[in-house]
Motif scaffolding. Structure first.
Motif, PDB file in Angstrom:
ATOM      1  N   PHE A  80      -9.769   1.440  -5.837  1.00 30.48           N
ATOM      2  CA  PHE A  80      -9.322   1.523  -4.335  1.00 30.48           C
ATOM      3  C   PHE A  80      -8.024   2.403  -4.074  1.00 30.48           C
ATOM      4  O   PHE A  80      -7.941   3.232  -3.287  1.00 30.48           O
ATOM      5  CB  PHE A  80      -9.233   0.271  -3.813  1.00 30.48           C
ATOM      6  CG  PHE A  80      -8.620   0.260  -2.355  1.00 30.48           C
ATOM      7  CD1 PHE A  80      -9.324   0.710  -1.174  1.00 30.48           C
ATOM      8  CD2 PHE A  80      -7.178  -0.188  -1.845  1.00 30.48           C
ATOM      9  CE1 PHE A  80      -8.679   0.869   0.073  1.00 30.48           C
ATOM     10  CE2 PHE A  80      -6.947  -0.152  -0.819  1.00 30.48           C
ATOM     11  CZ  PHE A  80      -7.686   0.322   0.340  1.00 30.48           C
ATOM     12  N   MET A  81      -7.176   2.156  -5.003  1.00 28.67           N
ATOM     13  CA  MET A  81      -5.840   2.762  -5.044  1.00 28.67           C
ATOM     14  C   MET A  81      -5.832   4.110  -5.633  1.00 28.67           C
ATOM     15  O   MET A  81      -5.354   5.103  -4.921  1.00 28.67           O
ATOM     16  CB  MET A  81      -4.733   1.946  -5.944  1.00 28.67           C
ATOM     17  CG  MET A  81      -4.425   0.746  -5.657  1.00 28.67           C
ATOM     18  SD  MET A  81      -3.648   0.806  -3.932  1.00 28.67           S
ATOM     19  CE  MET A  81      -2.343   1.814  -4.128  1.00 28.67           C
ATOM     20  N   ALA A  82      -7.015   4.649  -6.278  1.00 24.04           N
ATOM     21  CA  ALA A  82      -7.225   5.998  -6.797  1.00 24.04           C
ATOM     22  C   ALA A  82      -7.778   6.661  -5.569  1.00 24.04           C
ATOM     23  O   ALA A  82      -7.381   7.907  -5.288  1.00 24.04           O
ATOM     24  CB  ALA A  82      -8.070   5.953  -8.093  1.00 24.04           C
ATOM     25  N   ALA A  83      -8.585   5.924  -4.717  1.00 24.95           N
ATOM     26  CA  ALA A  83      -9.282   6.729  -3.666  1.00 24.95           C
ATOM     27  C   ALA A  83      -7.933   7.032  -2.577  1.00 24.95           C
ATOM     28  O   ALA A  83      -8.159   7.988  -2.055  1.00 24.95           O
ATOM     29  CB  ALA A  83     -10.358   5.788  -3.254  1.00 24.95           C
ATOM     30  N   VAL A  84      -7.243   6.018  -2.249  1.00 28.28           N
ATOM     31  CA  VAL A  84      -6.130   6.334  -1.198  1.00 28.28           C
ATOM     32  C   VAL A  84      -5.084   7.338  -1.854  1.00 28.28           C
ATOM     33  O   VAL A  84      -4.929   8.136  -1.202  1.00 28.28           O
ATOM     34  CB  VAL A  84      -5.406   5.182  -1.274  1.00 28.28           C
ATOM     35  CG1 VAL A  84      -4.158   5.226  -0.591  1.00 28.28           C
ATOM     36  CG2 VAL A  84      -6.222   3.937  -0.666  1.00 28.28           C
TER      37      VAL A  84
END
Length: 46
Positions: free
Chosen positions: A20-24
């Motif tokens: 999720f943090m990589a997508a953000v």
């Protein structure tokens, strides 16, 4: 048995958070690149 199950769940939840943090991060980077291409100053943060 419960020790094995609790240990197995810990890495999957952290990897889900990491994804999720990589997508953000990808979204913010793409937004900054578009702003830079248009000649604007990129907005940092959410």
């Amino acid at each position: 048995m419960s020790k094995t199950a609790s240990v197995a769940f810990a890495p999957s939840s952290s990897s889900l958070f990491a994804r999720f943090m990589a997508a953000v991060d990808r979204f913010l980077l793409a937004s900054a690149e578009i702003s830079n291409h248009n000649g604007d100053l990129p907005r940092f943060g959410l």
